[in-house]
Design a protein around this motif. Structure first.
Motif, PDB file in Angstrom:
ATOM      1  N   LEU A   1       0.840  -1.192   0.000  1.00  0.00           N
ATOM      2  CA  LEU A   1       0.000   0.000   0.000  1.00  0.00           C
ATOM      3  C   LEU A   1       0.878   1.246   0.000  1.00  0.00           C
ATOM      4  O   LEU A   1       1.956   1.259   0.598  1.00  0.00           O
ATOM      5  N   ASP A   2       0.397   2.278  -0.657  1.00  0.00           N
ATOM      6  CA  ASP A   2       1.112   3.553  -0.737  1.00  0.00           C
ATOM      7  C   ASP A   2       0.479   4.523   0.251  1.00  0.00           C
ATOM      8  O   ASP A   2      -0.704   4.843   0.136  1.00  0.00           O
ATOM      9  N   HIS A   3       1.266   5.014   1.219  1.00  0.00           N
ATOM     10  CA  HIS A   3       0.709   5.898   2.248  1.00  0.00           C
ATOM     11  C   HIS A   3       0.266   7.244   1.679  1.00  0.00           C
ATOM     12  O   HIS A   3      -0.446   7.976   2.346  1.00  0.00           O
ATOM     13  N   ASN A   4       0.634   7.556   0.454  1.00  0.00           N
ATOM     14  CA  ASN A   4       0.190   8.800  -0.181  1.00  0.00           C
ATOM     15  C   ASN A   4      -1.099   8.623  -0.987  1.00  0.00           C
ATOM     16  O   ASN A   4      -1.647   9.596  -1.491  1.00  0.00           O
ATOM     17  N   ASN A   5      -1.567   7.401  -1.116  1.00  0.00           N
ATOM     18  CA  ASN A   5      -2.761   7.094  -1.892  1.00  0.00           C
ATOM     19  C   ASN A   5      -3.986   7.123  -0.973  1.00  0.00           C
ATOM     20  O   ASN A   5      -4.050   6.383   0.013  1.00  0.00           O
ATOM     21  N   ALA A   6      -4.947   7.975  -1.297  1.00  0.00           N
ATOM     22  CA  ALA A   6      -6.133   8.134  -0.443  1.00  0.00           C
ATOM     23  C   ALA A   6      -6.921   6.832  -0.296  1.00  0.00           C
ATOM     24  O   ALA A   6      -7.440   6.544   0.782  1.00  0.00           O
ATOM     25  N   ASP A   7      -7.005   6.044  -1.356  1.00  0.00           N
ATOM     26  CA  ASP A   7      -7.720   4.770  -1.265  1.00  0.00           C
ATOM     27  C   ASP A   7      -7.000   3.803  -0.329  1.00  0.00           C
ATOM     28  O   ASP A   7      -7.635   3.074   0.442  1.00  0.00           O
ATOM     29  N   HIS A   8      -5.678   3.811  -0.374  1.00  0.00           N
ATOM     30  CA  HIS A   8      -4.907   2.943   0.512  1.00  0.00           C
ATOM     31  C   HIS A   8      -5.001   3.414   1.963  1.00  0.00           C
ATOM     32  O   HIS A   8      -5.081   2.598   2.881  1.00  0.00           O
TER      33      HIS A   8
END
Length: 162
Positions: free
Chosen positions: A18-25
């Motif tokens: 998961l990418d901590h900058n991705n809102a969905d993640h």
């Protein structure tokens, strides 16, 4: 690949892909955290029967290491059994180890953030992410501009930028 319980939120998310900058993640992270909080509140929070024999006199809130393996494993199994369609695939990534490392990490951090003894200003290893607001979509937003803060188990007013 599993990560150690004391790993930061960012390390945990990276291990899950998961990418901590991705809102969905971020939304998925907050959903997993809310599921862990629900299990903690219903199964562990004030349950002295879940404590190890030498921890029966411990003060609340209890730390994760105060609980028996059986109590933690029961809470982990409950979280996995009651997982949402969104979190179940993430929990599946932790099934190669028993107990499930993904759920154990999340439950450990829920216990850790409840324990004010861990909030020492001198602690450089403390990874408190409770001050971070969940991104749009990670919350049960209301028309009042509030969002659900899973860490505090309640609604907060969203910050607006001018």
């Amino acid at each position: 690949m599993a990560c150690i319980q004391s790993a930061s939120k960012w390390e945990f998310m990276m291990r899950l892909g998961l990418d901590h900058n991705n809102a969905d993640h971020q939304a998925l992270y907050w959903l997993m955290k809310s599921e862990a909080i629900r299990a903690y509140d219903t199964m562990l929070k004030d349950n002295r029967n879940a404590l190890k024999a030498d921890q029966r006199n411990a003060t609340t809130p209890f730390a994760a290491n105060h609980f028996t393996d059986a109590a933690m494993n029961t809470a982990i199994a409950s979280i996995e059994a009651n997982a949402t369609a969104q979190t179940s695939p993430l929990y599946a990534r932790g099934r190669f180890s028993r107990p499930n490392w993904v759920i154990r990490w999340m439950l450990y951090h829920v216990c850790r953030y409840r324990d004010a003894r861990n909030r020492s200003a001198q602690s450089k290893k403390f990874h408190d992410d409770d001050h971070l607001d969940p991104p749009a979509g990670a919350s049960n937003s209301r028309s009042t501009g509030q969002y659900y803060d899973a860490a505090r188990n309640g609604y907060r007013q969203a910050q607006t930028s001018a």
